[in-house]
Design an enzyme around this catalytic site. Structure first.
Site, mmCIF file in Angstrom:
data_model
loop_
_atom_site.group_PDB
_atom_site.id
_atom_site.type_symbol
_atom_site.label_atom_id
_atom_site.label_comp_id
_atom_site.label_asym_id
_atom_site.label_seq_id
_atom_site.Cartn_x
_atom_site.Cartn_y
_atom_site.Cartn_z
ATOM 1 N N HIS A 299 -60.903 -12.382 8.612
ATOM 2 C CA HIS A 299 -59.906 -11.549 7.938
ATOM 3 C C HIS A 299 -60.624 -10.388 7.260
ATOM 4 O O HIS A 299 -61.709 -10.552 6.694
ATOM 5 C CB HIS A 299 -59.130 -12.361 6.901
ATOM 6 C CG HIS A 299 -58.079 -11.569 6.192
ATOM 7 N ND1 HIS A 299 -57.087 -10.891 6.857
ATOM 8 C CD2 HIS A 299 -57.871 -11.315 4.869
ATOM 9 C CE1 HIS A 299 -56.306 -10.273 5.992
ATOM 10 N NE2 HIS A 299 -56.775 -10.510 4.776
ATOM 11 N N ASP B 57 -56.323 -6.022 -0.646
ATOM 12 C CA ASP B 57 -55.965 -6.551 0.670
ATOM 13 C C ASP B 57 -54.580 -6.054 1.056
ATOM 14 O O ASP B 57 -53.569 -6.541 0.556
ATOM 15 C CB ASP B 57 -55.988 -8.081 0.640
ATOM 16 C CG ASP B 57 -55.884 -8.689 2.027
ATOM 17 O OD1 ASP B 57 -55.606 -7.935 2.987
ATOM 18 O OD2 ASP B 57 -56.085 -9.905 2.170
ATOM 19 N N CYS C 35 -55.292 -6.891 10.457
ATOM 20 C CA CYS C 35 -55.993 -6.803 9.174
ATOM 21 C C CYS C 35 -57.111 -5.776 9.204
ATOM 22 O O CYS C 35 -57.341 -5.065 8.217
ATOM 23 C CB CYS C 35 -56.520 -8.170 8.766
ATOM 24 S SG CYS C 35 -57.777 -8.868 9.872
#
Length: 530
Positions: A226, A249, A169
Site C-alpha cells: 500500500h 493517505d 493507491c
C-alpha cells in the site's frame, strides 16, 4: 527556483531573497505628505534546512513507486511534473474546489498558509479516483497504465473537475505528492508491504483457507502493498516548532465506520504509539502492527486456527533515496524492531488507546489478552516447512520453488499435503485457483527434505491480474482418525472435550460406520459409537 513556473507572473519561493518595485500611477511621490507602510510576516512551518532534501522533495519531478511483495520489491518510474505548464493553476484549482472542506468558506484565504489544513484539503480532493470492482476498467483507464500525474490532473481540470477513473493507491499518493510539491511542501511517496484491512479487529487480520489451500473471500483483506504520501511540516496544532514527516493517505480505506482517508498523522507518534495526538493515527498503527491469523474452514460451518503470526504486517517501508534512484528502507521511522522493549512499550500505549476498555490495564493484563490470540489448542505438529524461491521470478518463465520440510521428531512421519497456487490482486482479493496437487511425503526421524516445485508459464500466464501476484500454499491433509484440534485444555479430574475429524478416502458414501474410543484412565472399557 520559481522560474520553471514561467515568466508571466510573480511567484515567490519561501526562504529566497526577492526584490519588488512600487509604481504610483496618478502623481509623483511627495515626501512631505505621503507615507507608505509595509507589513512583513514569516510563517514557514514547512521549511526543510537540508539543501539536498529540498531539491529532492520539492524540486525533483522524477520519482519512483515501489510495488510487488516484500521478498521481491519492484519499481516503476513516475513523472510528478509539478512544474509542467498549467499544473500550478490546476493545483490552485484543487484548493479552490476544496476550500469549504473543514473551513466552511473561502472568503478568507489565510488558511492557505496552514499546511495542516492545506494537506487535509488536498487529501480530500485527491481521493476522487478509485478502483472498480472485479477490475472492470471499461468506463475508465486501467489504473496501472498511468505513468505520471500530469495527464491525471489535466483530465480532471479539463473535464470540469469530474473524477478521473481509475486510480490505485500508488497513483493517488503520487498525484498528491505532485500537488504538495507544486505548492512548495516537501513530500514523498512511501510503500509499505503486507498491509491489512480489517473491518472487525483493528489489531488482527484473518485469512481463511479451505482444505486445498485456496484462500476464501472474507471481510478482511491483506494487501500485498500500500502506498501513501509523507509531507514535511511543523505541527503547530501539536506545539511543534520544527518540521517532521507527516503521513497522509488519500486512498479511502474501510475503518469500520465507513470509508475514510487519513492524516496528517505525525510519523513519530505512530512509532511511539501516542495515538491521541493525531488524526487517524490508530488506523495506521493498527495496519502496521496487526497480528496475522490463518484459519482452516471446515465445511463452511466452523473454522480451525492454523497459525498466528505477528511478523508479516508493516514490512519494508520503502521510498526513493535522496539524490539517487536507490530504494531507502524507512521502516525504523514507523516502528521499533520487533520484540524490542521500545516496541512493546509502544504497543502497550497504542493498545490502551485502540481498546478503551484497557485504558488502565497493566502490561501483564494486556500480555494475557494478546497470548489468547495464539490459541493454546494449536499443537506442535513436529514438522517445520517453508517455501523458498529457487529463481528470481520473471514474467513469461516457469516459477521454480523449493519446498523445505523438516521432521523435528525422533520418529518417522508419513504425511499427505494439498498444494495449490492462486492468483491474488495487489489489494488482497483472491482470484483464480489455477493449479492444485496432492503429495504424499515420508520423513525419517529428524530428516530434512527439499522438494522442487515447478509452476509453468502455460499454467499461470492466462490467469494473471495487475501486478502478477500468485500465492502458493501447502496444507497438510489429516489422515483418518487424526485429531485436528483440541477444544479444551485437559486437566486432571475435569471433563474434557475433543473434536475428532477424519475424511473418507473412497469415491463412495460410507455407511453403518462404527468408531471405537480407548484411552488409558479415561474409559473403564472401550467406547463404541455407531
Amino acid at each position: 527556483n520559481t522560474s520553471v513556473f514561467g515568466p508571466d507572473r510573480q511567484i515567490i519561493r519561501r526562504g529566497q531573497t526577492f526584490n519588488f518595485y512600487v509604481h504610483f500611477q496618478n502623481r509623483d511621490w511627495d515626501d512631505s505628505v505621503d507615507q507608505i507602510i509595509f507589513t512583513v510576516e514569516t510563517d514557514d512551518p514547512v521549511y526543510m534546512d537540508n539543501q539536498a532534501h529540498r531539491e529532492e522533495y520539492v524540486l525533483n519531478e522524477h520519482g519512483i513507486l515501489y510495488e510487488g511483495v516484500h521478498k521481491h520489491i519492484t519499481s516503476r518510474p513516475w513523472h510528478f511534473g509539478q512544474f509542467e505548464d498549467g499544473i500550478l493553476d490546476i493545483c490552485l484549482k484543487v484548493l479552490d474546489m476544496g476550500a469549504s472542506y473543514h473551513q466552511g468558506s473561502d472568503r478568507d484565504h489565510c488558511w492557505r498558509n496552514d499546511p495542516v489544513h492545506v494537506s487535509m484539503v488536498v487529501n480530500h480532493m485527491v481521493r476522487c479516483n478509485n478502483i472498480p470492482e472485479n477490475n472492470d476498467y471499461l468506463k475508465g483507464t486501467k489504473p496501472f497504465s498511468w505513468n505520471g500525474s500530469v495527464p491525471i490532473l489535466q483530465q480532471w481540470y479539463n473535464g470540469r473537475c469530474r473524477p478521473v477513473r481509475y486510480g490505485y493507491c500508488g497513483s493517488l499518493a503520487a498525484v498528491m505528492c505532485t500537488v504538495m510539491r507544486c505548492l512548495g511542501i516537501p513530500s514523498r511517496v512511501v510503500t509499505n508491504f503486507c498491509f491489512p484491512c480489517s473491518t472487525e479487529n483493528p489489531l488482527g487480520i484473518n485469512e481463511i483457507f479451505d482444505c486445498t489451500g485456496k484462500i476464501l473471500c472474507g471481510k478482511d483483506k491483506l494487501w500485498r502493498y500500500h502506498c501513501w504520501n509523507e509531507s514535511w511540516m511543523a505541527r503547530r496544532d501539536l506545539n511543534q516548532c520544527c518540521g517532521d514527516w507527516q503521513c497522509l493517505d488519500p486512498t479511502p480505506l474501510e475503518t469500520g465506520r465507513g470509508l475514510s482517508c487519513s492524516g496528517p498523522t505525525w510519523v513519530r507518534s505512530i512509532r511511539e504509539g501516542e495515538l491521541d495526538l493525531d488524526y487517524d493515527g490508530h488506523h495506521l498503527f493498527s495496519r502496521l502492527n496487526s497480528n496475522y491469523v490463518g484459519w482452516l474452514s471446515q465445511n463452511n460451518v466452523r473454522k480451525a486456527k492454523l497459525f498466528c503470526d505477528t511478523w508479516p504486517c508493516g514490512q519494508h517501508l520503502s521510498t526513493k533515496s535522496v539524490g539517487s534512484d536507490q530504494c531507502e528502507d524507512i521502516t525504523g521511522t514507523y516502528k521499533y524492531e520487533l520484540g524490542s522493549l521500545k516496541s512493546k512499550e509502544a504497543y502497550y500505549r497504542a493498545y490502551r488507546r485502540i481498546h478503551p476498555g484497557y485504558c488502565n490495564a497493566s502490561n501483564c493484563h494486556i500480555d494475557r489478552e494478546l497470548s489468547s490470540l495464539c490459541s493454546p489448542f494449536l499443537s506442535d505438529s513436529g514438522v517445520n516447512m517453508r517455501l523458498k524461491m529457487a529463481n528470481c521470478p520473471m514474467y513469461g518463465e516457469d516459477v521454480q520453488l523449493h519446498w523445505l520440510l523438516e521432521n523435528l521428531r525422533n520418529e518417522p512421519k508419513n504425511l499427505n499435503f494439498n498444494l495449490c497456487a492462486q492468483i491474488i490482486t495487489y489489494h488482497g482479493c483472491p482470484m483464480d485457483q489455477f493449479w492444485k496437487d496432492k503429495v504424499n511425503i515420508t520423513l525419517g526421524p529428524r530428516e530434512v527434505k527439499k522438494i522442487p516445485i515447478c509452476i509453468s508459464y502455460n499454467q499461470y500466464g492466462p490467469h494473471l491480474y495487475d501486478h502478477n501476484i500468485m500465492k502458493v500454499v501447502a496444507v497438510s491433509d489429516p489422515e483418518c482418525g487424526d485429531v485436528l484440534m483440541l477444544l479444551s485444555q485437559p486437566r486432571l479430574k475435569v471433563p474434557c472435550t475433543a473434536e475428532i475429524s477424519f475424511c473418507n478416502p473412497l469415491q463412495e458414501d460410507m455407511k453403518n460406520c462404527i468408531m471405537t474410543l480407548e484411552g488409558c484412565g479415561l474409559f473403564k472399557e472401550p467406547m463404541t459409537i455407531e
